[in-house]
Design a protein around this motif. Structure first.
Motif, PDB file in Angstrom:
ATOM      1  N   THR A  23       2.950   5.475  -7.469  1.00  5.44           N
ATOM      2  CA  THR A  23       3.064   4.214  -6.741  1.00  5.44           C
ATOM      3  C   THR A  23       2.078   4.192  -5.579  1.00  5.44           C
ATOM      4  O   THR A  23       2.027   5.124  -4.779  1.00  5.44           O
ATOM      5  CB  THR A  23       4.494   4.026  -6.205  1.00  5.44           C
ATOM      6  OG1 THR A  23       5.401   4.110  -7.298  1.00  5.44           O
ATOM      7  CG2 THR A  23       4.646   2.686  -5.533  1.00  5.44           C
ATOM      8  N   THR A  25       0.875   1.984  -2.274  1.00  2.96           N
ATOM      9  CA  THR A  25       1.226   0.925  -1.332  1.00  2.96           C
ATOM     10  C   THR A  25       0.064   0.741  -0.371  1.00  2.96           C
ATOM     11  O   THR A  25      -0.382   1.704   0.254  1.00  2.96           O
ATOM     12  CB  THR A  25       2.499   1.294  -0.545  1.00  2.96           C
ATOM     13  OG1 THR A  25       3.537   1.612  -1.475  1.00  2.96           O
ATOM     14  CG2 THR A  25       2.946   0.144   0.323  1.00  2.96           C
ATOM     15  N   LYS A  27      -1.281  -1.432   2.929  1.00  2.00           N
ATOM     16  CA  LYS A  27      -0.888  -2.296   4.044  1.00  2.00           C
ATOM     17  C   LYS A  27      -2.130  -2.670   4.831  1.00  2.00           C
ATOM     18  O   LYS A  27      -2.999  -1.836   5.062  1.00  2.00           O
ATOM     19  CB  LYS A  27       0.093  -1.574   4.967  1.00  2.00           C
ATOM     20  CG  LYS A  27       1.413  -1.247   4.332  1.00  2.00           C
ATOM     21  CD  LYS A  27       2.309  -0.496   5.278  1.00  2.00           C
ATOM     22  CE  LYS A  27       3.574  -0.059   4.554  1.00  2.00           C
ATOM     23  NZ  LYS A  27       4.389   0.839   5.366  1.00  2.00           N
ATOM     24  N   THR A  32       1.240  -6.676   2.681  1.00  2.00           N
ATOM     25  CA  THR A  32       1.457  -5.418   1.968  1.00  2.00           C
ATOM     26  C   THR A  32       1.530  -5.675   0.471  1.00  2.00           C
ATOM     27  O   THR A  32       2.177  -6.625   0.035  1.00  2.00           O
ATOM     28  CB  THR A  32       2.777  -4.767   2.432  1.00  2.00           C
ATOM     29  OG1 THR A  32       2.725  -4.588   3.837  1.00  2.00           O
ATOM     30  CG2 THR A  32       2.994  -3.431   1.767  1.00  2.00           C
ATOM     31  N   GLN A  34       2.071  -3.516  -3.406  1.00  2.00           N
ATOM     32  CA  GLN A  34       2.516  -2.266  -4.019  1.00  2.00           C
ATOM     33  C   GLN A  34       2.359  -2.377  -5.525  1.00  2.00           C
ATOM     34  O   GLN A  34       2.634  -3.424  -6.115  1.00  2.00           O
ATOM     35  CB  GLN A  34       3.977  -2.002  -3.655  1.00  2.00           C
ATOM     36  CG  GLN A  34       4.504  -0.700  -4.167  1.00  2.00           C
ATOM     37  CD  GLN A  34       5.915  -0.436  -3.666  1.00  2.00           C
ATOM     38  OE1 GLN A  34       6.474  -1.190  -2.901  1.00  2.00           O
ATOM     39  NE2 GLN A  34       6.488   0.657  -4.116  1.00  2.00           N
TER      40      GLN A  34
END
Length: 189
Positions: A23, A25, A27, A32, A34
């Motif tokens: 995963t 992510t 920002k 954000t 994901q």
């Protein structure tokens, strides 16, 4: 090696990337994003760059190597600067209005077409004939713009409809005059 897949992804100053297994992510100042990457590829953070590598040389790993690199690069670009698609409306009386998160299109149907914008996608209207779709997710922005264009795609005879800004529509020549199929004067004698 995939030419696209082996290129490193630069990380801008205001963007942070967290990798937790498969995963990723991302920002940034815009928001954000994901995404979970397939197991055939791995992503590594090396200072101010990201590098996507494949686990082995299987067919699926080779197929997804460049794809995953592009998806992650689009995430980084989206949270840093965002994406935008512009649509142009052409036709007599055709216009658009933005009402909050709704887009109202008057494009020649008996009733106006109302479209609700998905989360993360905003819409603005300039001069009532230009629609600007923007957001941080490139896929969502592109799909929303395609759905708006689908309401009234440009037709080849008069060019009326909704098109992407800069899109070239091949025009067709209509029927010439009111003559019959064989070129005579038409009508009975």
């Amino acid at each position: 090696m995939s030419r696209i897949g082996k290129r490193p992804i630069p990380i801008p100053n205001k963007v942070t990337v967290d990798i937790d297994g498969a995963t990723v992510t991302v920002k940034g100042p815009k928001g954000t994003l994901q995404r979970t990457l397939p197991t055939a590829v791995a992503i590594n953070k090396d200072g101010e760059t990201l590098l996507v590598t494949r686990q082995d040389d299987s067919r699926t790993a080779r197929e997804r190597h460049g794809l995953c690199r592009t998806l992650v690069a689009n995430m980084v670009e989206g949270v840093a600067t965002g994406f935008q698609k512009r649509l142009d409306i052409q036709g007599v009386g055709y216009r658009a209005q933005a009402q909050g998160s709704k887009l109202v299109l008057n494009v020649g149907y008996s009733k106006p077409v109302e479209m609700e914008m998905p989360d993360g996608v905003s819409v603005a209207v300039e001069n009532s004939t230009q629609v600007i779709v923007s957001g941080i997710d490139k896929e969502a922005v592109g799909n929303t713009a395609a759905k708006i264009r689908e309401v009234r795609p440009p037709e080849p005879y008069k060019g009326k409809g909704i098109r992407y800004l800069g899109e070239v529509v091949r025009r067709k020549v209509g029927k010439a005059g009111g003559k019959g199929a064989k070129g005579g004067k038409g009508g009975k004698k």
